[in-house]
Design an enzyme around this catalytic site. Structure first.
Site, short mmCIF file in Angstrom:
data_model
loop_
_atom_site.label_atom_id
_atom_site.label_comp_id
_atom_site.label_asym_id
_atom_site.label_seq_id
_atom_site.Cartn_x
_atom_site.Cartn_y
_atom_site.Cartn_z
N GLU A 268 -10.37 29.30 -27.05
CA GLU A 268 -12.35 27.74 -27.67
C GLU A 268 -11.90 26.46 -27.75
O GLU A 268 -13.00 26.45 -27.13
CB GLU A 268 -12.25 28.26 -28.98
CG GLU A 268 -12.56 30.60 -28.82
CD GLU A 268 -13.67 30.39 -28.22
OE1 GLU A 268 -15.00 31.16 -29.31
OE2 GLU A 268 -14.06 30.93 -27.27
N THR B 16 -22.23 26.10 -26.09
CA THR B 16 -22.13 25.50 -27.57
C THR B 16 -21.25 24.49 -28.29
O THR B 16 -21.90 24.21 -29.24
CB THR B 16 -20.41 26.75 -27.88
OG1 THR B 16 -20.37 27.82 -27.99
CG2 THR B 16 -19.50 26.10 -29.06
#
Length: 306
Positions: A128, A181
């Site tokens: 991530e 994101t």
């Protein structure tokens, strides 16, 4: 065991008021990996349909996550990886998390399970970090553990499964646009008022209490996000009307999945989810926006061998 095939599900993160701490796993959509032991380091083969994703293991979430596991275990094993990617990047459904979770789960299985599923979360978080610049755990935790999850603390990392009603269903509409994101985090305010924060904390607590006690009405009235949704919703075409359609058709609540553009609604039972899914389809077809709709129970298993 020299090779393995695994699946890790797509996820809905934030789940209304729970920015960066709440997440749930979806059924039927996720990434599949075939991982083969190798003596030539980590090699990621070309990914059909996703030719723009990097194959360099130092730049791909799969390689970064596996390397974090190997570093912790002080091992130098190699792996060759074939990817069937089913979760689109930028969808708000945990694309990088699904790949990262599947990768560390597969490597751990081939290495004889030196780590528990919960311990794998911190390695998947490094994937991530590679994808978005931040090692957040709200997607990788449900992708690995399944169910409905809380990230109680990041330092030290403390992740928890919470009980939920077995008849709880999720309907997701994904307008076919990409919201990165990193971009969606950049537009968020750095500070919120104490009054707003108190309202948000109350909703997080109410949502968890509603899940644990199977109080659907409490779940519904707690699915309000006062901090993130008002800002991110402007990036999603047709958001306000889609949310109204979901609520008018019986949704407990409706909000943004992850960083968007996907929108999710929670329902009591499959029939209402199907009704809302049809309403989403009709609405986005009318807007002439390509979209996909997913209906799902909550996936209790998470990452698994297939």
């Amino acid at each position: 065991m020299e090779k393995i095939k695994v699946f890790a599900p797509a996820t809905v993160a934030n789940v209304g008021p729970g920015f960066d701490v709440l997440g749930l796993a979806l059924d039927g959509i996720g990434d599949e990996l075939e991982v083969i032991k190798s003596d030539k380091g980590i090699k990621i083969n070309p990914i059909p349909g996703f030719e723009d994703l990097p194959l360099d293991p130092k730049k791909n979430v799969i390689g970064v996550a596996i390397q974090a596991l190997l570093d912790e275990a002080r091992l130098s094993d190699g792996f060759e990886i074939n990817v069937k990617k089913r979760v689109m990047p930028g969808s708000g459904l945990g694309s990088s998390a699904s790949s990262s979770a599947a990768a560390v789960f597969a490597a751990n299985e081939l290495l004889g399970q030196p780590f528990s599923k919960q311990e794998l979360v911190k390695f998947a978080m490094e994937g991530e970090r590679c994808a978005s610049g931040k090692a957040h755990a709200d997607n990788v935790t449900p992708a690995l553990l399944g169910g409905f999850t809380i990230v109680r603390s990041y330092s030290p990392l403390d992740v928890i499964n919470v009980p939920y009603p077995k008849d709880l269903h999720v309907v997701v509409v994904h307008p076919q646009i990409e919201v990165k994101t990193s971009d969606s985090k950049r537009i968020l305010k750095k500070d919120v008022s104490l009054e707003t924060a108190i309202s948000q904390w109350g909703n997080v607590a109410g949502l968890i209490a509603g899940l644990a006690t199977e109080n659907y009405e409490l779940i519904g009235r707690s699915l309000e996000d006062y901090i993130v949704e008002p800002i991110r919703s402007v990036l999603i075409p047709g958001y306000d009307k889609a949310k109204k359609l979901a609520l008018d058709n019986g949704a407990l609540g409706c909000s943004i999945s992850g960083s968007g553009p996907s929108i999710f609604a929670l329902t009591k039972g499959k029939a209402i989810a199907e009704k809302i899914g049809e309403a989403f389809t009709n609405y986005y077809s009318l807007l002439e926006i390509d979209h996909k709709v997913y209906l799902s129970a909550i996936n209790a298993e998470g990452a698994k061998v297939i």
